[in-house]
Design an enzyme around this catalytic site. Sequence first.
Site, PDB file in Angstrom:
ATOM      1  N   LYS A  65     -44.183  14.124  -4.046  1.00  0.00           N
ATOM      2  CA  LYS A  65     -43.277  13.952  -3.142  1.00  0.00           C
ATOM      3  C   LYS A  65     -43.190  15.217  -2.004  1.00  0.00           C
ATOM      4  CE  LYS A  65     -40.432  10.945  -5.444  1.00  0.00           C
ATOM      5  NZ  LYS A  65     -39.118  10.313  -6.034  1.00  0.00           N
ATOM      6  N   LYS A  78     -48.862   3.779 -10.468  1.00  0.00           N
ATOM      7  CA  LYS A  78     -47.945   3.071 -11.146  1.00  0.00           C
ATOM      8  C   LYS A  78     -47.177   2.226 -10.022  1.00  0.00           C
ATOM      9  CE  LYS A  78     -44.102   6.363 -10.319  1.00  0.00           C
ATOM     10  NZ  LYS A  78     -43.171   7.163 -10.778  1.00  0.00           N
ATOM     11  N   LYS A  92     -41.217   1.649  -6.217  1.00  0.00           N
ATOM     12  CA  LYS A  92     -40.117   1.029  -5.400  1.00  0.00           C
ATOM     13  C   LYS A  92     -40.582   1.159  -3.976  1.00  0.00           C
ATOM     14  CE  LYS A  92     -36.347   2.773  -8.413  1.00  0.00           C
ATOM     15  NZ  LYS A  92     -35.390   3.817  -8.773  1.00  0.00           N
TER      16      LYS A  92
END
Length: 326
Positions: free
Chosen positions: A111, A192, A195
Amino acid sequence: MKRVFSGVQPTGNIHLGNYLGALKQFVELQNDHECIYCIVDLHAITVPQDPKVLREHILDVASLYLAVGINPSKSIVFVQSDVPGHVELSWVLTCCSYTGELYRMTQFKAKSHNKESAPAGLLTYPVLMAADILLYDTDIVPVGNDQKQHIELTRDLAIRVNNTRKKTFVVPEGRYMKEGARIMALDDPRQKMSKSAENVHSRISLLDEPSKIKKSIMKATTDSDGIIRFDPENKPGISNLLNIYSVLSGQSIDDITADYDGKGYGDFKKDLVEITVDALAPIKARYEEIRYSDELRTILKDGAERAGAIAEKTMKRVKENFGLGL
Ligand code: TYM
């Protein structure tokens, strides 16, 4: 009864990975465990959020919790920021953490894009997660595989505090599904399902229309040999679809591959569309009933009171053992 705690970030697009890796476990556990399920809004603000949209997403996730089958008369459902103990304990645990162990977290690395300077909240995110869990003397934490490293840190922090002070925390265990623990993106089965991915066809959101579900599954990346076999290493696309099929239908992967022996990906995908649409239709219908009901806010208010009472007891013990306050 053992205590269960888990949480989901209110960031929109709750998808099949969240459902099969986490929410499905939440529902299964509530019959013989004392369950506490949280909407972790404080975690969501580690990245910029529009306040109005965040509020809506909190209510969306709360409604989805109830729509998938979490029963508020059995389980506690609440919003993280409604219980001040999360932030309080998070600071105490920050003072027991090392920057080195936080920099090593793979989610932080991903991130922060390995930049020299990143928002500090991204770095301390796992400490807040540890606080969520330890605040409730949690025994079991049902999550997807991507949270494994955070659970390990939580255990390390609990053990560290217990060993250096009076025994303060219960040391929790992660609980991972066999098949749903890591659902991969439909367009790139090496990533993966997430969202935030730009391509909407990379995921199936729990509230997707049947036509969108059909399009996403029929477009899903597979391989060119056309054989339906479970081999995540060499055939990640079809293996991911087999995982989804297995968890949604309750059939073992061996039985499914035997049923499709000699058939092609097209037939398999068409059936998977039907299974997925059928599994999500009742969730969507319940969601519509709950989302704008007065009941929803009452459930969250009551949940925060019940959670708050447990949290207060833990914080009293923590303050005592750390010599804080009078
Ligand atoms: P979040 O909001 O990203 O995801 C919610 C849950 O869904 C699981 N999950 C998946 N499982 C299988 N396949 C996938 N592709 C997939 N993507 C997500 C996650 O593992 C998670 O269980 N840090 C947490 C939220 C959190 C939390 C906690 C969880 C905060 N405090 C305390 C447990 C206990 C997170 O960001 O989850």
